[in-house]
Write a protein that holds these residues in place. Structure first.
Motif, PDB file in Angstrom:
ATOM      1  N   MET A   1       0.847  -1.200   0.000  1.00 46.08           N
ATOM      2  CA  MET A   1       0.000   0.000   0.000  1.00 46.08           C
ATOM      3  C   MET A   1       0.880   1.246   0.000  1.00 46.08           C
ATOM      4  O   MET A   1       1.844   1.339   0.742  1.00 46.08           O
ATOM      5  CB  MET A   1      -0.911  -0.006   1.246  1.00 46.08           C
ATOM      6  CG  MET A   1      -1.758   1.249   1.382  1.00 46.08           C
ATOM      7  SD  MET A   1      -2.758   1.226   2.874  1.00 46.08           S
ATOM      8  CE  MET A   1      -3.534   2.814   2.737  1.00 46.08           C
ATOM      9  N   GLU A   2       0.542   2.238  -0.837  1.00 43.12           N
ATOM     10  CA  GLU A   2       1.321   3.481  -0.908  1.00 43.12           C
ATOM     11  C   GLU A   2       0.882   4.422   0.190  1.00 43.12           C
ATOM     12  O   GLU A   2      -0.292   4.759   0.323  1.00 43.12           O
ATOM     13  CB  GLU A   2       1.111   4.143  -2.275  1.00 43.12           C
ATOM     14  CG  GLU A   2       1.963   5.374  -2.459  1.00 43.12           C
ATOM     15  CD  GLU A   2       1.757   5.988  -3.811  1.00 43.12           C
ATOM     16  OE1 GLU A   2       2.280   7.103  -4.026  1.00 43.12           O
ATOM     17  OE2 GLU A   2       1.075   5.362  -4.630  1.00 43.12           O
ATOM     18  N   ASN A  37      13.775   3.052   1.148  1.00 42.97           N
ATOM     19  CA  ASN A  37      12.687   2.071   1.280  1.00 42.97           C
ATOM     20  C   ASN A  37      12.154   1.978   2.703  1.00 42.97           C
ATOM     21  O   ASN A  37      11.601   0.947   3.102  1.00 42.97           O
ATOM     22  CB  ASN A  37      13.124   0.681   0.807  1.00 42.97           C
ATOM     23  CG  ASN A  37      13.489   0.676  -0.663  1.00 42.97           C
ATOM     24  OD1 ASN A  37      12.887   1.397  -1.454  1.00 42.97           O
ATOM     25  ND2 ASN A  37      14.466  -0.141  -1.027  1.00 42.97           N
ATOM     26  N   LYS A  38      12.350   3.036   3.510  1.00 44.50           N
ATOM     27  CA  LYS A  38      11.808   3.067   4.862  1.00 44.50           C
ATOM     28  C   LYS A  38      11.030   4.363   5.064  1.00 44.50           C
ATOM     29  O   LYS A  38      11.218   5.338   4.322  1.00 44.50           O
ATOM     30  CB  LYS A  38      12.922   2.978   5.920  1.00 44.50           C
ATOM     31  CG  LYS A  38      13.608   1.627   5.996  1.00 44.50           C
ATOM     32  CD  LYS A  38      14.679   1.606   7.061  1.00 44.50           C
ATOM     33  CE  LYS A  38      15.360   0.252   7.148  1.00 44.50           C
ATOM     34  NZ  LYS A  38      14.486  -0.766   7.733  1.00 44.50           N
ATOM     35  N   LYS A  39      10.186   4.381   6.084  1.00 48.14           N
ATOM     36  CA  LYS A  39       9.419   5.564   6.438  1.00 48.14           C
ATOM     37  C   LYS A  39       9.524   5.793   7.934  1.00 48.14           C
ATOM     38  O   LYS A  39       9.627   4.835   8.714  1.00 48.14           O
ATOM     39  CB  LYS A  39       7.960   5.418   6.024  1.00 48.14           C
ATOM     40  CG  LYS A  39       7.765   5.346   4.509  1.00 48.14           C
ATOM     41  CD  LYS A  39       6.307   5.306   4.149  1.00 48.14           C
ATOM     42  CE  LYS A  39       6.128   5.194   2.638  1.00 48.14           C
ATOM     43  NZ  LYS A  39       6.640   6.374   1.926  1.00 48.14           N
ATOM     44  N   ASP A  53      10.341  -0.507   7.439  1.00 51.71           N
ATOM     45  CA  ASP A  53      10.326  -0.864   6.025  1.00 51.71           C
ATOM     46  C   ASP A  53       8.952  -0.575   5.421  1.00 51.71           C
ATOM     47  O   ASP A  53       7.915  -0.807   6.052  1.00 51.71           O
ATOM     48  CB  ASP A  53      10.653  -2.346   5.834  1.00 51.71           C
ATOM     49  CG  ASP A  53      12.096  -2.649   6.241  1.00 51.71           C
ATOM     50  OD1 ASP A  53      12.932  -1.732   6.114  1.00 51.71           O
ATOM     51  OD2 ASP A  53      12.360  -3.780   6.678  1.00 51.71           O
ATOM     52  N   SER A  54       8.953  -0.092   4.182  1.00 51.93           N
ATOM     53  CA  SER A  54       7.692   0.276   3.527  1.00 51.93           C
ATOM     54  C   SER A  54       6.761  -0.918   3.378  1.00 51.93           C
ATOM     55  O   SER A  54       5.533  -0.770   3.440  1.00 51.93           O
ATOM     56  CB  SER A  54       7.982   0.887   2.148  1.00 51.93           C
ATOM     57  OG  SER A  54       8.723   2.077   2.273  1.00 51.93           O
ATOM     58  N   ASP A  55       7.343  -2.133   3.192  1.00 52.33           N
ATOM     59  CA  ASP A  55       6.487  -3.308   3.040  1.00 52.33           C
ATOM     60  C   ASP A  55       5.970  -3.830   4.375  1.00 52.33           C
ATOM     61  O   ASP A  55       5.245  -4.824   4.417  1.00 52.33           O
ATOM     62  CB  ASP A  55       7.244  -4.415   2.309  1.00 52.33           C
ATOM     63  CG  ASP A  55       8.525  -4.812   3.033  1.00 52.33           C
ATOM     64  OD1 ASP A  55       8.895  -4.147   4.026  1.00 52.33           O
ATOM     65  OD2 ASP A  55       9.166  -5.795   2.599  1.00 52.33           O
ATOM     66  N   LYS A  56       6.358  -3.177   5.497  1.00 51.86           N
ATOM     67  CA  LYS A  56       5.847  -3.558   6.824  1.00 51.86           C
ATOM     68  C   LYS A  56       4.866  -2.501   7.343  1.00 51.86           C
ATOM     69  O   LYS A  56       4.633  -2.406   8.540  1.00 51.86           O
ATOM     70  CB  LYS A  56       7.014  -3.696   7.816  1.00 51.86           C
ATOM     71  CG  LYS A  56       7.989  -4.795   7.464  1.00 51.86           C
ATOM     72  CD  LYS A  56       7.338  -6.161   7.558  1.00 51.86           C
ATOM     73  CE  LYS A  56       8.351  -7.276   7.446  1.00 51.86           C
ATOM     74  NZ  LYS A  56       9.043  -7.290   6.163  1.00 51.86           N
ATOM     75  N   PHE A  58       0.939  -0.920   6.778  1.00 51.48           N
ATOM     76  CA  PHE A  58      -0.368  -1.135   6.161  1.00 51.48           C
ATOM     77  C   PHE A  58      -1.359  -0.117   6.715  1.00 51.48           C
ATOM     78  O   PHE A  58      -1.220   0.357   7.848  1.00 51.48           O
ATOM     79  CB  PHE A  58      -0.871  -2.553   6.427  1.00 51.48           C
ATOM     80  CG  PHE A  58       0.028  -3.624   5.863  1.00 51.48           C
ATOM     81  CD1 PHE A  58      -0.087  -3.999   4.543  1.00 51.48           C
ATOM     82  CD2 PHE A  58       0.989  -4.226   6.652  1.00 51.48           C
ATOM     83  CE1 PHE A  58       0.741  -4.980   4.010  1.00 51.48           C
ATOM     84  CE2 PHE A  58       1.812  -5.199   6.146  1.00 51.48           C
ATOM     85  CZ  PHE A  58       1.696  -5.576   4.820  1.00 51.48           C
TER      86      PHE A  58
END
Length: 318
Positions: A1-2, A37-39, A53-56, A58
């Motif tokens: 999710m962006e 690739n982190k926020k 991490d962006s993929d962690k 939601f």
């Protein structure tokens, strides 16, 4: 999710930790640059910042039911309570974000209270509890209030989800509209170019048509003059022919046969038909009681019809 930084409520998971209620925020200056690739997120309850991490990460509203059922512990329950209160009144709990005042980085609510001199959520918990969650007078009132509060939170989450969906659809529509506008502009450009080319062709054809009309008009004028000239020549030829026919008629009618047969055996002249010069002038004579096959040429000296000869010469002069 962006996820848009500093805007969305999320579930974020650090290494060796469960998914936790958080909010994506702008990276505080003291934490340096955000890794690739982190926020940067602010965790509710613990009031800590961290790079995830962006993929962690939601969306909170879409996955609330999933991760609330998996969470355990008083701290987790308190964090869910905090984020729900933030959803109910984001303005009141705006101190959860990173604030930069006089070059001092404020990470937590305690830092906000010490720096700004205001009473924040952490130290005013009893007040906020009394405002948001007053003590019920009975078990029934408590259950009713909890149900109403949960219903309100669910509605807010649903509206937030719908808003995110609408925002996403709006963005897609705007992208499509931009593509359509670009295509429209391109088609308009091609249409303008095509119109210019057609106009040039039309101008060229109009010019050629004007030249052709001029040539045709000249030809018509020349032909008209030629027709008039030929008509005049025709009229002159017809007039001449008529004169010739009238002369021949007069010659034939003028020649009379008045000669009489005499004792010497001469034939009587009926009329003179024509004359010509052959060393001497001779005349073509029609004899009385004879046909055209008997016509003959006779010298003037041998004619014995002075009256007929005189009339023939008079008609010929006319």
């Amino acid at each position: 999710m962006e996820i848009e930084s500093g805007n969305d409520l999320v579930w974020a998971r650090m290494k060796y930790c469960p998914f936790w209620p958080a909010r994506v925020v702008k990276t505080p200056p003291t934490m340096g640059r955000t890794p690739r690739n982190k926020k940067c997120v602010f965790f509710f309850g613990t009031k800590q910042f961290g790079f995830v991490d962006s993929d962690k990460i939601f969306g909170y509203s879409e996955h609330r039911a999933k991760y609330v059922s998996k969470g355990k512990g008083v701290g987790f329950v308190d964090a869910v309570h905090k984020i729900d209160e933030y959803i109910l009144d984001p303005v009141k709990y705006k101190s959860n974000a990173c604030v930069l005042i006089d070059q001092v980085v404020i990470k937590t609510e305690r830092d906000v209270e010490n720096t700004l001199g205001i009473k924040c959520e952490a130290n005013a918990r009893s007040d906020s509890r009394s405002m948001v969650n007053p003590k019920p007078s009975s078990v029934a009132n408590t259950a009713s209030w909890a149900q109403e509060r949960q219903s309100l939170i669910d509605k807010i989450i649903s509206l937030t989800s719908e808003n995110q969906k609408s925002t996403f659809e709006l963005k897609q529509t705007q992208d499509k509209l931009a593509v359509l506008n670009s295509a429209k502009q391109e088609l308009q450009t091609k249409l303008n170019q095509s119109n210019e080319a057609h106009m040039k062709k039309v101008d060229k054809l109009n010019s050629e048509l004007s030249e052709t009309n001029a040539v045709l008009a000249k030809l018509r004028s020349d032909n008209r003059d030629k027709i008039l000239e030929l008509t005049r020549e025709k009229d002159l030829a017809q007039a001449r022919l008529k004169q010739v026919q009238n002369g021949i008629a007069r010659q034939q009618i003028a020649v009379e046969s008045s000669a009489k047969d005499n004792d010497d055996g001469f034939c009587e002249v009926e009329k003179l038909l024509a004359d010509k010069m052959v060393q001497k002038r001779i005349y073509l004579v029609r004899w009385k009681r004879y046909g055209s096959s008997d016509d003959s040429w006779v010298e003037e000296a041998n004619l014995n019809c002075p009256s007929i000869l005189k009339k023939y010469k008079q008609l010929k002069r006319k």
